[in-house]
Design an enzyme around this catalytic site. Sequence first.
Site, short mmCIF file in Angstrom:
data_model
loop_
_atom_site.label_atom_id
_atom_site.label_comp_id
_atom_site.label_asym_id
_atom_site.label_seq_id
_atom_site.Cartn_x
_atom_site.Cartn_y
_atom_site.Cartn_z
N GLY A 1 -7.47 -3.09 1.73
CA GLY A 1 -7.91 -2.19 0.67
C GLY A 1 -7.15 -2.40 -0.62
N GLY A 2 -5.92 -2.89 -0.50
CA GLY A 2 -5.10 -3.19 -1.67
C GLY A 2 -5.19 -4.63 -2.12
N GLY B 1 0.81 -1.21 0.00
CA GLY B 1 0.00 0.00 0.00
C GLY B 1 0.84 1.26 0.00
N GLU C 1 -0.61 -10.62 3.66
CA GLU C 1 -0.27 -9.74 4.78
C GLU C 1 -0.50 -10.47 6.11
OE1 GLU C 1 -1.35 -5.41 2.74
OE2 GLU C 1 -2.86 -6.45 3.93
#
Length: 223
Positions: free
Chosen positions: A100-101, A33, A107
Amino acid sequence: MTQDQLKQAVAQAAVDHILPKLNDRSIVGVGTGSTANFFIDLLAKHKGFFDGAVASSEATAERLKQHGIPVYDLNSVSELEFYVDGADEANKHLELIKGGGAALTREKIVAAVAKTFICIADGSKLVEQLGAFPLPVEVIPMARSHVARELVKLGGDPVYRDGVVTDNGNVILDVHNLMIGFAPELEGKINDIVGVVSNGLFAMRPADLLLLGTQDGVQTLTR
């Protein structure tokens, strides 16, 4: 300061925090991000002080390589001291919404391995209650409709993120209007839905350190 300047300030704070603890065998986990990109660019100035990095997405791996930082497969790494990444929302318990990415699964894997998870964000990301930002859920494509129906039962309004395919070949449902009370419980309930790969709640494994960029400087929150 602008939002980008706040992100840069908090990224620098993360570099300053980890640098004294790195050595020539250290491998750093790096998120995905815009804020993580600032961290990569600043960390690259010190690439002689550590061995390399593990990336949470193909985009992050490419950016690291462009800076000449070796990128390792997580399976070849026995120890990961730090994982540094941004967030879409964070609360005072250091529970997060991320994804959001669309890199939430990788992650989450890297965060699970790391001894210390450092979240970096601008101050606007700190909220009283998680859920204003739609919760991303990574889903096996054939299960999309089934998972969406189950998410409605949990009180959410899932929206298919059109045109997005994750690095793992899956799709994303963004769940709106969730009132997230006890985040670890909801994280588990969503993960238990057949067809869900993972969801963007980082509550079972929250951040250990939250660095927030504000107009008054970088604020530090810990668990």
